[in-house]
Write an enzyme that holds these catalytic residues in place. Sequence first.
Site, PDB file in Angstrom:
ATOM      1  CB  SER A  10      43.811  39.728  49.005  1.00  0.00           C
ATOM      2  OG  SER A  10      44.863  40.666  49.084  1.00  0.00           O
ATOM      3  CG  HIS A  33      45.182  38.581  44.970  1.00  0.00           C
ATOM      4  ND1 HIS A  33      45.079  38.509  43.590  1.00  0.00           N
ATOM      5  CD2 HIS A  33      45.197  39.899  45.267  1.00  0.00           C
ATOM      6  CE1 HIS A  33      45.031  39.737  43.090  1.00  0.00           C
ATOM      7  NE2 HIS A  33      45.114  40.610  44.091  1.00  0.00           N
ATOM      8  CG  ASP A  35      46.942  42.724  46.508  1.00  0.00           C
ATOM      9  OD1 ASP A  35      46.646  42.763  45.303  1.00  0.00           O
ATOM     10  OD2 ASP A  35      46.137  42.391  47.402  1.00  0.00           O
ATOM     11  CG  MET A  37      50.218  47.649  46.575  1.00  0.00           C
ATOM     12  SD  MET A  37      49.009  48.472  47.625  1.00  0.00           S
ATOM     13  CE  MET A  37      47.690  47.258  47.646  1.00  0.00           C
ATOM     14  CG  HIS A  66      46.993  42.773  41.625  1.00  0.00           C
ATOM     15  ND1 HIS A  66      45.940  43.293  42.362  1.00  0.00           N
ATOM     16  CD2 HIS A  66      47.120  43.590  40.547  1.00  0.00           C
ATOM     17  CE1 HIS A  66      45.462  44.367  41.754  1.00  0.00           C
ATOM     18  NE2 HIS A  66      46.159  44.584  40.665  1.00  0.00           N
ATOM     19  CG  MET A  68      48.175  47.038  42.128  1.00  0.00           C
ATOM     20  SD  MET A  68      47.182  46.953  43.629  1.00  0.00           S
ATOM     21  CE  MET A  68      47.842  45.439  44.306  1.00  0.00           C
ATOM     22  CG  MET A 137      41.874  46.776  39.615  1.00  0.00           C
ATOM     23  SD  MET A 137      42.424  45.630  40.887  1.00  0.00           S
ATOM     24  CE  MET A 137      42.039  46.512  42.397  1.00  0.00           C
ATOM     25  CG  ASP A 175      41.789  42.581  43.561  1.00  0.00           C
ATOM     26  OD1 ASP A 175      41.363  42.508  44.732  1.00  0.00           O
ATOM     27  OD2 ASP A 175      42.978  42.823  43.268  1.00  0.00           O
TER      28      ASP A 175
HETATM   29  C1  DX5 Z   1      43.573  46.385  46.390  1.00  0.00           C
HETATM   30  C2  DX5 Z   1      44.097  44.981  46.211  1.00  0.00           C
HETATM   31  C3  DX5 Z   1      43.138  43.939  46.602  1.00  0.00           C
HETATM   32  C4  DX5 Z   1      42.771  43.945  48.068  1.00  0.00           C
HETATM   33  C5  DX5 Z   1      41.348  43.499  48.180  1.00  0.00           C
HETATM   34  O1  DX5 Z   1      44.380  47.271  45.716  1.00  0.00           O
HETATM   35  O2  DX5 Z   1      44.422  44.757  44.840  1.00  0.00           O
HETATM   36  O3  DX5 Z   1      43.604  42.648  46.222  1.00  0.00           O
HETATM   37  O4  DX5 Z   1      43.560  43.098  48.842  1.00  0.00           O
HETATM   38  O5  DX5 Z   1      40.939  43.646  49.495  1.00  0.00           O
HETATM   39  P1  DX5 Z   1      39.404  43.557  49.906  1.00  0.00           P
HETATM   40  O6  DX5 Z   1      38.921  42.201  49.481  1.00  0.00           O
HETATM   41  O7  DX5 Z   1      39.415  43.737  51.366  1.00  0.00           O
HETATM   42  O8  DX5 Z   1      38.677  44.650  49.164  1.00  0.00           O
HETATM   43 ZN    ZN Z   2      44.858  42.690  44.242  1.00  0.00          ZN
END
Ligand code: DX5
Ligand code: ZN
Length: 223
Positions: A10, A33, A35, A37, A66, A68, A137, A175
């Site tokens: 990620s 990955h 993310d 947000m 991903h 969010m 998750m 994840d």
């Molecule tokens: C959290 C993200 C994850 C995050 C995971 O909301 O969706 O993808 O990057 O990070 P680690 O592996 O450090 O828990």
């Molecule tokens: Zn993620």
Amino acid sequence: MAREPMIAPSLLSADFTRLAEESERVADADWLHFDVMDGHFVPNLTFGLPVMQALQAVSPVPLDCHLMIENPGRWAPGYAEAGARNVTVHAEACTDPRAVARDIRAGGALAGLALKPETSLDHYLDVLHDFDTLLIMTVEPGFGGQSFIEEVLPKVRRARQLVDTGHLSLFVEVDGGVNGDTIEQAAEAGADVFVAGSAVYGADDPAKAIAALRARAAAAMTG
Ligand code: DX5
Ligand code: ZN
């Protein structure tokens, strides 16, 4: 029934001033990955489509986006059209997940549905026929570096059972909090795609960390 583990580092834990180099440091990963947000669906804000498009042009690893975000139907097709390998939206944010899946696939990507730790899998069984990836998750979405929530493992087991019995056909991705220890539990429970942020980018050698995670997952899958 040999499953091959896929490792998806990620970028949330990468150095944001050097995203191209950071993608090259994990060139042997399966998916990268990304993310997204929006500060509404989750209490944090990261990057969006223009950054994804810039990265897409240089990354040696296919992108796993991903989202969010609220109103994912508005944005998800853009990530697919930009060339993402997989685009995942949150079930909790969708009014019509099937329509979103259709649009993602029409854009040329695999379609993923993400479930927060407390969201029930059974509620989405019908809808999941239209998806290629189920992202379970194992932390509350929003931040990297949190601890793996073991209570979610029964949901991973159930998803694997549904795939193995032919009721669903999709990747089972986990994840959050995935590291050298927790990846074994997740793999044993039935996951086949493993997102790891801090465990990969927090390591001195991300390529070695990926190889180690892959080996542990593979051993747990066959063991
Ligand atoms: C959290 C993200 C994850 C995050 C995971 O909301 O969706 O993808 O990057 O990070 P680690 O592996 O450090 O828990
Ligand atoms: Zn993620």
